[in-house]
Design a protein around this motif. Structure first.
Motif, mmCIF file in Angstrom:
data_model
loop_
_atom_site.group_PDB
_atom_site.id
_atom_site.type_symbol
_atom_site.label_atom_id
_atom_site.label_comp_id
_atom_site.label_asym_id
_atom_site.label_seq_id
_atom_site.Cartn_x
_atom_site.Cartn_y
_atom_site.Cartn_z
ATOM 1 N N LEU A 231 0.797 -1.227 0.000
ATOM 2 C CA LEU A 231 0.000 0.000 0.000
ATOM 3 C C LEU A 231 0.828 1.275 0.000
ATOM 4 O O LEU A 231 0.275 2.377 0.067
ATOM 5 N N VAL A 232 2.144 1.155 -0.072
ATOM 6 C CA VAL A 232 2.992 2.352 -0.152
ATOM 7 C C VAL A 232 2.644 3.115 -1.426
ATOM 8 O O VAL A 232 2.653 2.540 -2.519
ATOM 9 N N PRO A 233 2.335 4.410 -1.314
ATOM 10 C CA PRO A 233 1.936 5.155 -2.516
ATOM 11 C C PRO A 233 3.127 5.520 -3.401
ATOM 12 O O PRO A 233 4.252 5.686 -2.923
ATOM 13 N N HIS A 234 2.845 5.604 -4.686
ATOM 14 C CA HIS A 234 3.834 6.120 -5.633
ATOM 15 C C HIS A 234 3.784 7.644 -5.565
ATOM 16 O O HIS A 234 2.732 8.257 -5.755
ATOM 17 N N ARG A 235 4.946 8.265 -5.293
ATOM 18 C CA ARG A 235 5.012 9.729 -5.241
ATOM 19 C C ARG A 235 5.889 10.198 -6.412
ATOM 20 O O ARG A 235 7.125 10.165 -6.330
ATOM 21 N N PRO A 236 5.250 10.634 -7.502
ATOM 22 C CA PRO A 236 6.016 10.997 -8.708
ATOM 23 C C PRO A 236 7.079 12.053 -8.456
ATOM 24 O O PRO A 236 8.157 12.011 -9.052
ATOM 25 N N GLN A 237 6.800 13.023 -7.552
ATOM 26 C CA GLN A 237 7.773 14.084 -7.300
ATOM 27 C C GLN A 237 9.061 13.528 -6.699
ATOM 28 O O GLN A 237 10.155 13.990 -7.030
ATOM 29 N N VAL A 238 8.912 12.544 -5.822
ATOM 30 C CA VAL A 238 10.093 11.955 -5.202
ATOM 31 C C VAL A 238 10.904 11.196 -6.258
ATOM 32 O O VAL A 238 12.140 11.309 -6.318
ATOM 33 N N THR A 350 11.426 18.231 4.215
ATOM 34 C CA THR A 350 10.985 17.078 3.422
ATOM 35 C C THR A 350 12.154 16.484 2.644
ATOM 36 O O THR A 350 13.206 17.112 2.487
ATOM 37 N N VAL A 351 11.932 15.291 2.117
ATOM 38 C CA VAL A 351 12.975 14.657 1.314
ATOM 39 C C VAL A 351 13.224 15.432 0.023
ATOM 40 O O VAL A 351 14.352 15.448 -0.503
ATOM 41 N N LEU A 352 12.209 16.115 -0.503
ATOM 42 C CA LEU A 352 12.420 16.939 -1.695
ATOM 43 C C LEU A 352 13.369 18.091 -1.392
ATOM 44 O O LEU A 352 14.207 18.452 -2.230
ATOM 45 N N ASP A 353 13.254 18.666 -0.189
ATOM 46 C CA ASP A 353 14.187 19.714 0.209
ATOM 47 C C ASP A 353 15.594 19.150 0.382
ATOM 48 O O ASP A 353 16.590 19.828 0.096
ATOM 49 N N ALA A 354 15.688 17.902 0.844
ATOM 50 C CA ALA A 354 16.994 17.259 0.985
ATOM 51 C C ALA A 354 17.652 17.096 -0.386
ATOM 52 O O ALA A 354 18.858 17.324 -0.549
ATOM 53 N N VAL A 355 16.864 16.691 -1.379
ATOM 54 C CA VAL A 355 17.405 16.549 -2.741
ATOM 55 C C VAL A 355 17.881 17.898 -3.259
ATOM 56 O O VAL A 355 18.961 18.002 -3.869
ATOM 57 N N ASP A 356 17.095 18.950 -3.021
ATOM 58 C CA ASP A 356 17.515 20.290 -3.453
ATOM 59 C C ASP A 356 18.835 20.686 -2.793
ATOM 60 O O ASP A 356 19.712 21.278 -3.431
ATOM 61 N N LEU A 357 18.984 20.354 -1.508
ATOM 62 C CA LEU A 357 20.221 20.660 -0.791
ATOM 63 C C LEU A 357 21.406 19.940 -1.424
ATOM 64 O O LEU A 357 22.474 20.530 -1.636
#
Length: 370
Positions: A231-238, A350-357
């Motif tokens: 049930l883990v969702p697919h998160r396209p942004q990640v 968030t993990v998206l902010d981590a990627v930006d970093l």
């Protein structure tokens, strides 16, 4: 030898291979480590914040690291020899210059060195400390030890649950199915989660006793691991963010606690399985984060001693990663760090902010916390 800013830096353009013999160490310490433990020694240098220059094979298969004077006696990987300033070190015969092909770099600044460096420097010092010695003519193989042009290492490891994946959503979806299956309310499941603070053994024992659930505890645990992973969702942004790191040359891995089958299924459900070179799962090794050995297994999988760890758990990801010598990025989810909690090098929501970093530091090492 010149000491700058607390670290030992080499006057590389003046060095030649001279005679061997006892060397008086002045202004710096040296630690000699078996080559099989060299990566661990580098990780400890990083964790201690020491700027060191060295790393050379001798005929004893040791790696030598110059250290700032009085840098202490850390728990170096055994067997190791620590030689402090003011002591003497006897050089072995010079190794074959043709073997000097490898270069080493770790994360505290742009420091490079070649395998014959330790022998060359100490031999040069030995000559200068024997006034009666007549300087020998330069050997036919004079080596100019200038740092090559090398990119900064771009290697990052990510935690899985609640960092790469949306654990809260998968749990909520599972809880709804579980409540319907056993004839209880979703509030009953949520209340048990709060009471047991996420401890699955207590959580299922509590629900089983309170609502007379007939399924065994082993069966409940197995159903939970399988279904929450599905049930883990697919998160396209990640997925897009991780792909962007790969396109910019980052090498990526996952370090996660849990059951191997369930954790790999979560990666597939989230459509992340093909985006990581290494996936290190605690259940496959019998150790769990924050055990530094699990991080060292991941470092070895990507053949590196320098990396960044990104995760949401201050103890497992930040403390464990720091102890293994990794830079750490805490995915806070908006939480405040407890006053006594481990100190990450960086905090992002968030993990998206981590990627930006990480992308901001694609061409330079991720700096340590001030």
């Amino acid at each position: 030898m010149n000491l700058v800013g607390g670290g030992a830096y080499l006057l590389a353009d003046t060095l030649t291979l001279a005679r061997t013999g006892p060397v008086l160490l002045e202004g710096f310490d040296v630690v000699l480590v078996d080559q099989n433990h060299a990566r661990e020694a580098v990780a400890r240098l990083d964790a201690l914040g020491l700027t060191a220059v060295g790393s050379v094979f001798t005929h004893h298969d040791e790696w030598g690291f110059f250290l700032p004077q009085e840098s202490g006696h850390p728990a170096w990987p055994a067997p190791a020899r620590y030689v402090g300033a003011g002591a003497t070190l006897t050089l072995p015969p010079a190794p074959n210059a043709d073997a000097a092909t490898a270069w080493i770099r770790w994360s505290h600044g742009p420091i490079y060195t070649a395998p014959l460096l330790l022998h060359a420097v100490l031999a040069d010092i030995a000559t200068r400390h024997r006034p009666e010695a007549v300087p020998a003519a330069p050997p036919p193989r004079v080596r100019l030890l200038e740092p090559p042009t090398m990119p900064s290492p771009k290697i990052a490891f990510f935690d899985l649950d609640a960092t790469l994946t949306d654990h809260a959503t998968s749990f909520h979806r599972w809880a709804g199915e579980f409540a319907t299956r056993y004839g209880i309310t979703l509030k009953d499941v949520d209340d048990a989660e709060v009471r047991c603070a996420g401890r699955r053994d207590r959580f299922f024992a509590n629900l089983k006793a309170q609502y007379d659930i007939k399924t065994s505890l082993v069966g409940l645990h197995a159903q939970y691991r399988q279904r929450t992973a599905e049930l883990v969702p697919h998160r396209p942004q990640v997925c897009t963010a991780i792909r962007s790191l790969r396109k910019e040359g980052w090498r990526l891995g996952v370090i996660t606690n849990g059951d191997p089958a369930a954790q790999r299924l979560k990666l597939r459900s989230a459509r992340l399985a093909d985006l990581f070179e290494a996936v290190v799962i605690s259940g496959e090794y019998g150790i769990r984060k924050p055990d530094a050995d699990l991080f060292r297994i991941a470092l070895d999988a990507l053949d590196t001693s320098s990396a960044v760890m990104v995760g949401d758990d201050l103890d497992a990801d930040v403390r464990g990663g720091s102890q293994a010598g990794l830079r750490t990025v805490w995915v806070s989810g908006g939480r405040e760090r407890p006053p006594t909690g481990p100190m990450p090098d960086h905090t992002v929501p968030t993990v998206l902010d981590a990627v930006d970093l990480l992308r901001e530091h694609t061409d330079a090492p991720l700096p340590a916390a001030a």
